[in-house]
Write an enzyme that holds these catalytic residues in place. Sequence first.
Site, PDB file in Angstrom:
ATOM      1  N   THR A  63      60.426  14.531  10.954  1.00  0.00           N
ATOM      2  CA  THR A  63      59.269  14.484  10.072  1.00  0.00           C
ATOM      3  C   THR A  63      59.724  14.514   8.626  1.00  0.00           C
ATOM      4  O   THR A  63      60.923  14.359   8.331  1.00  0.00           O
ATOM      5  CB  THR A  63      58.252  15.592  10.471  1.00  0.00           C
ATOM      6  OG1 THR A  63      57.082  15.443   9.676  1.00  0.00           O
ATOM      7  CG2 THR A  63      58.788  16.990  10.302  1.00  0.00           C
ATOM      8  N   LYS A  67      62.534  10.561   7.624  1.00  0.00           N
ATOM      9  CA  LYS A  67      62.322   9.404   8.514  1.00  0.00           C
ATOM     10  C   LYS A  67      63.147   8.187   8.121  1.00  0.00           C
ATOM     11  O   LYS A  67      63.434   7.340   8.952  1.00  0.00           O
ATOM     12  CB  LYS A  67      60.840   9.042   8.563  1.00  0.00           C
ATOM     13  CG  LYS A  67      60.038  10.098   9.297  1.00  0.00           C
ATOM     14  CD  LYS A  67      58.590   9.740   9.438  1.00  0.00           C
ATOM     15  CE  LYS A  67      57.872  10.924  10.084  1.00  0.00           C
ATOM     16  NZ  LYS A  67      56.547  10.639  10.546  1.00  0.00           N
ATOM     17  N   ASP A 103      54.882   6.649  15.534  1.00  0.00           N
ATOM     18  CA  ASP A 103      53.735   7.026  14.684  1.00  0.00           C
ATOM     19  C   ASP A 103      52.623   5.984  14.771  1.00  0.00           C
ATOM     20  O   ASP A 103      51.436   6.320  14.856  1.00  0.00           O
ATOM     21  CB  ASP A 103      54.172   7.148  13.218  1.00  0.00           C
ATOM     22  CG  ASP A 103      54.847   8.478  12.921  1.00  0.00           C
ATOM     23  OD1 ASP A 103      54.634   9.441  13.672  1.00  0.00           O
ATOM     24  OD2 ASP A 103      55.588   8.535  11.925  1.00  0.00           O
ATOM     25  N   ALA A 129      52.906   4.650   1.142  1.00  0.00           N
ATOM     26  CA  ALA A 129      53.931   3.677   1.549  1.00  0.00           C
ATOM     27  C   ALA A 129      55.230   4.403   1.879  1.00  0.00           C
ATOM     28  O   ALA A 129      56.321   3.867   1.717  1.00  0.00           O
ATOM     29  CB  ALA A 129      54.149   2.644   0.434  1.00  0.00           C
ATOM     30  N   GLY A 130      55.105   5.649   2.337  1.00  0.00           N
ATOM     31  CA  GLY A 130      56.267   6.426   2.740  1.00  0.00           C
ATOM     32  C   GLY A 130      56.605   6.145   4.202  1.00  0.00           C
ATOM     33  O   GLY A 130      56.170   5.143   4.787  1.00  0.00           O
ATOM     34  N   ARG A 153      51.083   5.202  -4.922  1.00  0.00           N
ATOM     35  CA  ARG A 153      51.366   5.699  -6.281  1.00  0.00           C
ATOM     36  C   ARG A 153      52.477   4.859  -6.909  1.00  0.00           C
ATOM     37  O   ARG A 153      52.363   4.389  -8.019  1.00  0.00           O
ATOM     38  CB  ARG A 153      51.773   7.178  -6.159  1.00  0.00           C
ATOM     39  CG  ARG A 153      51.960   7.901  -7.435  1.00  0.00           C
ATOM     40  CD  ARG A 153      52.201   9.370  -7.172  1.00  0.00           C
ATOM     41  NE  ARG A 153      53.359   9.620  -6.324  1.00  0.00           N
ATOM     42  CZ  ARG A 153      53.745  10.819  -5.920  1.00  0.00           C
ATOM     43  NH1 ARG A 153      53.063  11.884  -6.292  1.00  0.00           N
ATOM     44  NH2 ARG A 153      54.810  10.975  -5.164  1.00  0.00           N
ATOM     45  N   THR A 154      53.552   4.634  -6.144  1.00  0.00           N
ATOM     46  CA  THR A 154      54.639   3.778  -6.619  1.00  0.00           C
ATOM     47  C   THR A 154      54.387   2.385  -6.029  1.00  0.00           C
ATOM     48  O   THR A 154      54.652   2.146  -4.847  1.00  0.00           O
ATOM     49  CB  THR A 154      56.005   4.328  -6.138  1.00  0.00           C
ATOM     50  OG1 THR A 154      56.085   5.707  -6.491  1.00  0.00           O
ATOM     51  CG2 THR A 154      57.166   3.557  -6.750  1.00  0.00           C
ATOM     52  N   GLY A 243      44.653  14.189  11.406  1.00  0.00           N
ATOM     53  CA  GLY A 243      45.788  13.564  12.084  1.00  0.00           C
ATOM     54  C   GLY A 243      46.227  14.250  13.367  1.00  0.00           C
ATOM     55  O   GLY A 243      47.302  13.933  13.888  1.00  0.00           O
TER      56      GLY A 243
HETATM   57  P1  NAP Z   1      57.149  10.464   2.706  1.00  0.00           P
HETATM   58  O1  NAP Z   1      58.017   9.445   3.333  1.00  0.00           O
HETATM   59  O2  NAP Z   1      57.754  11.564   1.899  1.00  0.00           O
HETATM   60  O3  NAP Z   1      56.080   9.653   1.795  1.00  0.00           O
HETATM   61  C1  NAP Z   1      55.133  10.341   1.034  1.00  0.00           C
HETATM   62  C2  NAP Z   1      54.019   9.383   0.612  1.00  0.00           C
HETATM   63  O4  NAP Z   1      52.997  10.163  -0.044  1.00  0.00           O
HETATM   64  C3  NAP Z   1      54.432   8.324  -0.424  1.00  0.00           C
HETATM   65  O5  NAP Z   1      53.623   7.196  -0.267  1.00  0.00           O
HETATM   66  C4  NAP Z   1      54.131   9.044  -1.744  1.00  0.00           C
HETATM   67  O6  NAP Z   1      53.952   8.154  -2.837  1.00  0.00           O
HETATM   68  C5  NAP Z   1      52.841   9.708  -1.402  1.00  0.00           C
HETATM   69  N1  NAP Z   1      52.468  10.894  -2.159  1.00  0.00           N
HETATM   70  C6  NAP Z   1      53.027  12.128  -2.125  1.00  0.00           C
HETATM   71  N2  NAP Z   1      52.335  12.974  -2.894  1.00  0.00           N
HETATM   72  C7  NAP Z   1      51.301  12.275  -3.423  1.00  0.00           C
HETATM   73  C8  NAP Z   1      50.239  12.601  -4.307  1.00  0.00           C
HETATM   74  N3  NAP Z   1      50.091  13.845  -4.793  1.00  0.00           N
HETATM   75  N4  NAP Z   1      49.362  11.634  -4.636  1.00  0.00           N
HETATM   76  C9  NAP Z   1      49.501  10.372  -4.162  1.00  0.00           C
HETATM   77  N5  NAP Z   1      50.492  10.006  -3.323  1.00  0.00           N
HETATM   78  C10 NAP Z   1      51.380  10.952  -2.966  1.00  0.00           C
HETATM   79  O7  NAP Z   1      56.246  11.215   3.792  1.00  0.00           O
HETATM   80  P2  NAP Z   1      55.699  10.595   5.175  1.00  0.00           P
HETATM   81  O8  NAP Z   1      56.703  10.783   6.251  1.00  0.00           O
HETATM   82  O9  NAP Z   1      55.202   9.239   4.885  1.00  0.00           O
HETATM   83  O10 NAP Z   1      54.492  11.596   5.515  1.00  0.00           O
HETATM   84  C11 NAP Z   1      53.252  11.524   4.811  1.00  0.00           C
HETATM   85  C12 NAP Z   1      52.259  12.513   5.429  1.00  0.00           C
HETATM   86  O11 NAP Z   1      51.906  12.095   6.743  1.00  0.00           O
HETATM   87  C13 NAP Z   1      52.775  13.940   5.556  1.00  0.00           C
HETATM   88  O12 NAP Z   1      51.732  14.813   5.188  1.00  0.00           O
HETATM   89  C14 NAP Z   1      53.085  14.074   7.044  1.00  0.00           C
HETATM   90  O13 NAP Z   1      52.999  15.406   7.498  1.00  0.00           O
HETATM   91  C15 NAP Z   1      51.995  13.205   7.633  1.00  0.00           C
HETATM   92  N6  NAP Z   1      52.301  12.670   8.997  1.00  0.00           N
HETATM   93  C16 NAP Z   1      51.465  13.002  10.016  1.00  0.00           C
HETATM   94  C17 NAP Z   1      51.704  12.462  11.285  1.00  0.00           C
HETATM   95  C18 NAP Z   1      50.793  12.813  12.410  1.00  0.00           C
HETATM   96  O14 NAP Z   1      51.174  12.583  13.558  1.00  0.00           O
HETATM   97  N7  NAP Z   1      49.600  13.306  12.154  1.00  0.00           N
HETATM   98  C19 NAP Z   1      52.796  11.628  11.512  1.00  0.00           C
HETATM   99  C20 NAP Z   1      53.602  11.304  10.435  1.00  0.00           C
HETATM  100  C21 NAP Z   1      53.354  11.847   9.178  1.00  0.00           C
HETATM  101  P3  NAP Z   1      55.243   7.594  -3.672  1.00  0.00           P
HETATM  102  O15 NAP Z   1      55.796   6.463  -2.848  1.00  0.00           O
HETATM  103  O16 NAP Z   1      54.661   7.154  -4.949  1.00  0.00           O
HETATM  104  O17 NAP Z   1      56.193   8.742  -3.809  1.00  0.00           O
END
Ligand code: NAP
Length: 280
Positions: A63, A67, A103, A129-130, A153-154, A243
């Site tokens: 997580t 990833k 996912d 877009a993470g 955001r980016t 989620g």
């Molecule tokens: P990640 O790779 O670190 O990406 C983070 C994403 O969030 C990027 O798009 C980032 O934008 C954006 N972001 C972070 N803080 C922000 C803010 N304050 N305002 C606007 N955009 C913001 O993380 P990830 O793996 O994609 O995970 C994202 C979320 O999904 C987490 O909360 C995770 O726990 C959740 N998730 C849940 C499940 C589920 O099964 N329910 C599965 C996977 C993930 P930038 O690109 O501009 O930095």
Amino acid sequence: MTADLYCVMGNPVEHSKSPWIHARFAELTGQHLQYGKRLIALDGFAQAVAQFRAEGGRGCNITVPFKFQAAPLATQTSPRAELAQACNVLRFDGDRVFADNTDGIGLANDIRYNAGVHLDGLDLLLVGAGGAAAGVLGPLIEARPRRIVVANRTLSRATALVERHAPLAGRHGVALATSGLGQVEGSYAVVINATASSMSGAEVPVPASVLKPGALAYDFMYGPAAEGFMQWARDHGAVARDGLGMLVEQAAEAFLLWRGVRPPSAQVLADLQGEMARAA
Ligand code: NAP
């Protein structure tokens, strides 16, 4: 007989319900395994995976924020993880390491089977877009909506994600576009918050004008951290969903990959919802 070892690795990871879910899957399918959670130093992911394999680990979930770091450790990567360039599952077989991304199929299954929403022909807004957003865009395209806008955001990250998925979208007749967060145009039948905004307690990153009346508003976070988004959605006439279902469905796909057995995910989602309601 010793139990096979699995875990989830992340930072933070304390909030994770994956150990509970996999323990319940194991109980209901008669599989003998142990599943823990490991908080990994931000610069220590590869070492942590090596250490877990040395301890006999058979597989792990990955997580935030690791990833993107998993694929280089794999000897084989699934096509869906290749497209996402992000992995949430590793399976260890001797010297071989298989990397996958469940996912997207988890989200698609939750929306279709648990929420009862069919995406074909709809307009979707994917915010983020993470690693998580990257994992879901392919399966969302395969559900054949009319259009998907990816807002981040980016902006350059959204553009890269959309460019990589353009051939798949073309094959399915789905229009893809990108947007900055403040400039999203139009309104959508499904709005998916795949950012980490809820996890960090930040504001919902898009204006309420993106919600069509009665839209499905979906946050990848769950539990108390998702409440701000859920309330925002309800306040603006949308159907809010957190989620938790995606979490259970992506876990079910990982369990199938590791154990060759499909667990009863809808039952486990209902159990987990009950468990969380009792704990609240
Ligand atoms: P990640 O790779 O670190 O990406 C983070 C994403 O969030 C990027 O798009 C980032 O934008 C954006 N972001 C972070 N803080 C922000 C803010 N304050 N305002 C606007 N955009 C913001 O993380 P990830 O793996 O994609 O995970 C994202 C979320 O999904 C987490 O909360 C995770 O726990 C959740 N998730 C849940 C499940 C589920 O099964 N329910 C599965 C996977 C993930 P930038 O690109 O501009 O930095």
